[in-house]
Design an enzyme around this catalytic site. Sequence first.
Site, PDB file in Angstrom:
ATOM      1  N   LYS A 183       0.843  -1.208   0.000  1.00  0.00           N
ATOM      2  CA  LYS A 183       0.000   0.000   0.000  1.00  0.00           C
ATOM      3  C   LYS A 183       0.873   1.252   0.000  1.00  0.00           C
ATOM      4  O   LYS A 183       0.646   2.179  -0.774  1.00  0.00           O
ATOM      5  CB  LYS A 183      -0.897  -0.006   1.257  1.00  0.00           C
ATOM      6  CG  LYS A 183      -1.501   1.363   1.583  1.00  0.00           C
ATOM      7  CD  LYS A 183      -2.438   1.327   2.763  1.00  0.00           C
ATOM      8  CE  LYS A 183      -1.836   1.594   4.107  1.00  0.00           C
ATOM      9  NZ  LYS A 183      -1.408   2.979   4.393  1.00  0.00           N
ATOM     10  N   ASN A 184       1.869   1.274   0.879  1.00  0.00           N
ATOM     11  CA  ASN A 184       2.630   2.508   1.071  1.00  0.00           C
ATOM     12  C   ASN A 184       3.628   2.784  -0.050  1.00  0.00           C
ATOM     13  O   ASN A 184       4.272   3.832  -0.060  1.00  0.00           O
ATOM     14  CB  ASN A 184       3.330   2.497   2.433  1.00  0.00           C
ATOM     15  CG  ASN A 184       2.318   2.690   3.557  1.00  0.00           C
ATOM     16  OD1 ASN A 184       1.139   2.968   3.304  1.00  0.00           O
ATOM     17  ND2 ASN A 184       2.772   2.535   4.796  1.00  0.00           N
ATOM     18  N   CYS A 206      -5.784  12.388  12.790  1.00  0.00           N
ATOM     19  CA  CYS A 206      -6.483  11.120  12.547  1.00  0.00           C
ATOM     20  C   CYS A 206      -6.409  10.266  13.801  1.00  0.00           C
ATOM     21  O   CYS A 206      -5.901  10.708  14.835  1.00  0.00           O
ATOM     22  CB  CYS A 206      -5.938  10.393  11.328  1.00  0.00           C
ATOM     23  SG  CYS A 206      -4.455   9.457  11.614  1.00  0.00           S
ATOM     24  N   ARG A 265      -0.452  14.249  13.240  1.00  0.00           N
ATOM     25  CA  ARG A 265       0.109  14.077  11.904  1.00  0.00           C
ATOM     26  C   ARG A 265       0.124  15.338  11.019  1.00  0.00           C
ATOM     27  O   ARG A 265      -0.493  15.362   9.944  1.00  0.00           O
ATOM     28  CB  ARG A 265      -0.598  12.924  11.181  1.00  0.00           C
ATOM     29  CG  ARG A 265      -0.579  11.635  11.973  1.00  0.00           C
ATOM     30  CD  ARG A 265      -1.185  10.485  11.241  1.00  0.00           C
ATOM     31  NE  ARG A 265      -0.350   9.988  10.165  1.00  0.00           N
ATOM     32  CZ  ARG A 265      -0.698   8.985   9.367  1.00  0.00           C
ATOM     33  NH1 ARG A 265      -1.864   8.395   9.515  1.00  0.00           N
ATOM     34  NH2 ARG A 265       0.110   8.577   8.416  1.00  0.00           N
ATOM     35  N   VAL A 280       1.632  18.237   8.348  1.00  0.00           N
ATOM     36  CA  VAL A 280       2.414  18.111   7.101  1.00  0.00           C
ATOM     37  C   VAL A 280       3.332  19.322   6.926  1.00  0.00           C
ATOM     38  O   VAL A 280       3.689  19.696   5.823  1.00  0.00           O
ATOM     39  CB  VAL A 280       1.495  17.917   5.863  1.00  0.00           C
ATOM     40  CG1 VAL A 280       0.833  16.554   5.887  1.00  0.00           C
ATOM     41  CG2 VAL A 280       0.456  19.022   5.753  1.00  0.00           C
ATOM     42  N   ASP A 339       3.810   0.433  12.202  1.00  0.00           N
ATOM     43  CA  ASP A 339       2.662  -0.211  11.547  1.00  0.00           C
ATOM     44  C   ASP A 339       2.526  -1.687  11.930  1.00  0.00           C
ATOM     45  O   ASP A 339       1.576  -2.348  11.499  1.00  0.00           O
ATOM     46  CB  ASP A 339       2.769  -0.068  10.018  1.00  0.00           C
ATOM     47  CG  ASP A 339       2.581   1.367   9.561  1.00  0.00           C
ATOM     48  OD1 ASP A 339       2.219   2.226  10.388  1.00  0.00           O
ATOM     49  OD2 ASP A 339       2.793   1.636   8.357  1.00  0.00           O
ATOM     50  N   ARG A 397      -9.185  -0.550   3.874  1.00  0.00           N
ATOM     51  CA  ARG A 397      -8.343   0.533   3.386  1.00  0.00           C
ATOM     52  C   ARG A 397      -6.938   0.015   3.046  1.00  0.00           C
ATOM     53  O   ARG A 397      -6.324   0.481   2.098  1.00  0.00           O
ATOM     54  CB  ARG A 397      -8.262   1.591   4.492  1.00  0.00           C
ATOM     55  CG  ARG A 397      -7.688   2.904   4.093  1.00  0.00           C
ATOM     56  CD  ARG A 397      -8.029   3.965   5.110  1.00  0.00           C
ATOM     57  NE  ARG A 397      -7.151   3.978   6.267  1.00  0.00           N
ATOM     58  CZ  ARG A 397      -5.859   4.324   6.234  1.00  0.00           C
ATOM     59  NH1 ARG A 397      -5.287   4.667   5.113  1.00  0.00           N
ATOM     60  NH2 ARG A 397      -5.138   4.326   7.338  1.00  0.00           N
TER      61      ARG A 397
HETATM   62  C1  LIG Z   1       1.054   6.269   3.229  1.00  0.00           C
HETATM   63  C2  LIG Z   1       2.201   5.972   4.128  1.00  0.00           C
HETATM   64  O1  LIG Z   1       3.314   5.714   3.674  1.00  0.00           O
HETATM   65  N1  LIG Z   1       1.953   5.949   5.435  1.00  0.00           N
HETATM   66  C3  LIG Z   1       3.008   5.616   6.362  1.00  0.00           C
HETATM   67  C4  LIG Z   1       3.823   6.857   6.640  1.00  0.00           C
HETATM   68  O2  LIG Z   1       2.933   7.850   7.150  1.00  0.00           O
HETATM   69  P1  LIG Z   1       3.412   9.357   7.204  1.00  0.00           P
HETATM   70  O3  LIG Z   1       4.333   9.617   6.085  1.00  0.00           O
HETATM   71  O4  LIG Z   1       2.189  10.189   7.336  1.00  0.00           O
HETATM   72  O5  LIG Z   1       4.221   9.393   8.550  1.00  0.00           O
HETATM   73  P2  LIG Z   1       5.519  10.274   8.846  1.00  0.00           P
HETATM   74  O6  LIG Z   1       6.729   9.429   8.612  1.00  0.00           O
HETATM   75  O7  LIG Z   1       5.414  11.530   8.068  1.00  0.00           O
HETATM   76  O8  LIG Z   1       5.344  10.598  10.374  1.00  0.00           O
HETATM   77  C5  LIG Z   1       6.364  10.423  11.328  1.00  0.00           C
HETATM   78  C6  LIG Z   1       6.170  11.406  12.461  1.00  0.00           C
HETATM   79  O9  LIG Z   1       6.510  12.708  11.998  1.00  0.00           O
HETATM   80  C7  LIG Z   1       5.465  13.622  12.252  1.00  0.00           C
HETATM   81  N2  LIG Z   1       5.440  14.609  11.142  1.00  0.00           N
HETATM   82  C8  LIG Z   1       5.488  14.167   9.864  1.00  0.00           C
HETATM   83  C9  LIG Z   1       5.477  15.055   8.806  1.00  0.00           C
HETATM   84  C10 LIG Z   1       5.424  16.427   9.065  1.00  0.00           C
HETATM   85  O10 LIG Z   1       5.396  17.275   8.172  1.00  0.00           O
HETATM   86  N3  LIG Z   1       5.396  16.839  10.372  1.00  0.00           N
HETATM   87  C11 LIG Z   1       5.392  15.949  11.420  1.00  0.00           C
HETATM   88  O11 LIG Z   1       5.352  16.366  12.569  1.00  0.00           O
HETATM   89  C12 LIG Z   1       4.200  12.764  12.314  1.00  0.00           C
HETATM   90  O12 LIG Z   1       3.158  13.391  13.018  1.00  0.00           O
HETATM   91  C13 LIG Z   1       4.737  11.512  12.985  1.00  0.00           C
HETATM   92  O13 LIG Z   1       4.766  11.702  14.378  1.00  0.00           O
HETATM   93  O14 LIG Z   1       4.843   6.565   7.591  1.00  0.00           O
HETATM   94  C14 LIG Z   1       4.349   6.151   8.874  1.00  0.00           C
HETATM   95  C15 LIG Z   1       5.541   5.942   9.783  1.00  0.00           C
HETATM   96  O15 LIG Z   1       6.301   4.884   9.352  1.00  0.00           O
HETATM   97  C16 LIG Z   1       3.497   4.890   8.708  1.00  0.00           C
HETATM   98  O16 LIG Z   1       2.887   4.616   9.940  1.00  0.00           O
HETATM   99  C17 LIG Z   1       2.414   5.071   7.656  1.00  0.00           C
HETATM  100  O17 LIG Z   1       1.836   3.818   7.343  1.00  0.00           O
HETATM  101  C1  LIG Z   2      -0.928   4.544   9.292  1.00  0.00           C
HETATM  102  C2  LIG Z   2      -1.031   3.873   8.159  1.00  0.00           C
HETATM  103  O1  LIG Z   2      -1.391   4.397   6.959  1.00  0.00           O
HETATM  104  P1  LIG Z   2      -1.721   5.907   6.540  1.00  0.00           P
HETATM  105  O2  LIG Z   2      -0.463   6.677   6.613  1.00  0.00           O
HETATM  106  O3  LIG Z   2      -2.192   5.733   5.134  1.00  0.00           O
HETATM  107  O4  LIG Z   2      -2.769   6.402   7.496  1.00  0.00           O
HETATM  108  C3  LIG Z   2      -0.719   2.424   8.072  1.00  0.00           C
HETATM  109  O5  LIG Z   2      -0.539   1.935   6.932  1.00  0.00           O
HETATM  110  O6  LIG Z   2      -0.645   1.760   9.116  1.00  0.00           O
END
Ligand SMILES: CC(=O)N[C@H]1[C@@H](OP(=O)(O)OP(=O)(O)OC[C@H]2O[C@@H](n3ccc(=O)[nH]c3=O)[C@H](O)[C@@H]2O)O[C@H](CO)[C@@H](O)[C@@H]1O
Ligand SMILES: C=C(OP(=O)(O)O)C(=O)O
Length: 419
Positions: A22-23, A119, A124, A126, A307, A399
């Site tokens: 998925k990711n 969520c 989370r 960006v 995960d 999902r």
């Molecule tokens: C679609 C996908 O690939 N999802 C994965 C991705 O989510 P995702 O990419 O959303 O997760 P991140 O690696 O960005 O998050 C890591 C941490 O950084 C924080 N953060 C991140 C970005 C930002 O701009 N600011 C910030 O504060 C987040 O809140 C979190 O605490 O990586 C996560 C961590 O391995 C996995 O659980 C998710 O399955």
């Molecule tokens: C947190 C997950 O996915 P997403 O970043 O798509 O919410 C996940 O795959 O466990």
Amino acid sequence: MDKLLIKGGRPLQGEVVISGAKNAALPELCAALLTAEPVTLTNVPRLQDVNTTLKLLRMMGVQAERSEAEPDTVAINASNVTSREATYDLVKTMRASILVLGPLLARFGEAKVSLPGGCAIGSRPVDQHIKGMQAMGAEITVEHGYIHAKTRRLKGARITTDMVTVTGTENLMMAAVLAEGETVLENAAQEPEIPDLAEMLIKMGAKIEGHGTSKILIQGVERLGGVAHRIVPDRIEAGTFLCAVAAAGGDVTLRRARADHLDAVIDKLRDAGATIESGADWIRVKNDKRLRAVGFRTSEYPAFPTDMQAQFMALDCIAEGTARITETIFENRYMHVNELVRLGAKIEVDGHTAVVQGVPQLSGATVMATDLRASASLVIAGLVADGETVVDRIYHLDRGYDQMETKLRGIGADIQRIK
Ligand SMILES: CC(=O)N[C@H]1[C@@H](OP(=O)(O)OP(=O)(O)OC[C@H]2O[C@@H](n3ccc(=O)[nH]c3=O)[C@H](O)[C@@H]2O)O[C@H](CO)[C@@H](O)[C@@H]1O
Ligand SMILES: C=C(OP(=O)(O)O)C(=O)O
């Protein structure tokens, strides 16, 4: 709303074919926006998140269809992009929609993407995606819940993210491939889905080095071409099946699975007492006894993945001894704990740490899924619990897992979907 009815206590035997990740699928579908030429992805998992991404691309005027003859193949053609917007309606159902920001900005110089918001597992933000694109010269405003981004052409930059972010690294890498000059991404994520995306982009003509390490170098090019790319196997789906078999007992071989992407999880499963063998594209797991409880700490790849935290916790619930689990990535990723407790588990949470005291048996009950991996942990608990377990709200499971109950039935689980 669909539910799963599980009758626990059956050992699992046979073979399971692991789907594409998925990711990796989600960023790679979005990467097709970077070119006007045809893109073909194979090993695309059948997931709700993939359907949502296809819908998002179609709303932008992109042709994005699954092949009827080969349902694991998706053909995408972004030669006529009519909109550069990802609306709240879609982003609220799938946070990964943010992954269109980098490609849209890089190819068209503009994008409007809804802010994802918090969520079930954490807030989370960006901000790192935005900060990185600003460093590349984009003008970004956030108004009325939307990120509005504009640029003439992105310029290469040196970017160090405040924390390791997976989709942040992917978004910035996709933005940088068409930027003018060199981008250096420091503190980059190293999850296997990132080198998989980089390899796809390189086949499209991108110049990338260092992917799979914490420093990625990207030399921007003027344009990218079409590509055919096979998506890497889903390490989290594989890890989930490994935990299910270790917990329920049995002997199962996972086909099209990469053991080298699961080192931390496999080490912990061996510590717990399961027998694991592997080859280049298969993993075999065997267990016929009560496991030992094993603690772990989630962290960025190659450490234990967040995960897999919920699924491994389900296994610890019925193991012998006590396990201490620490979640370091997301601040609220213990929503499954109270549901596992409803099945008879003994778990105490204090901040980021959960202490699981193994019990000899769980007892079936109705439980509610709260997020994707929480749902998977409840399914594992249901497979080992005494009597019937009903897992409600399994749209979370759909999902991110490709036909999980069908795959589990194929290895002997008594599990049914109830409409
Ligand atoms: C679609 C996908 O690939 N999802 C994965 C991705 O989510 P995702 O990419 O959303 O997760 P991140 O690696 O960005 O998050 C890591 C941490 O950084 C924080 N953060 C991140 C970005 C930002 O701009 N600011 C910030 O504060 C987040 O809140 C979190 O605490 O990586 C996560 C961590 O391995 C996995 O659980 C998710 O399955
Ligand atoms: C947190 C997950 O996915 P997403 O970043 O798509 O919410 C996940 O795959 O466990």
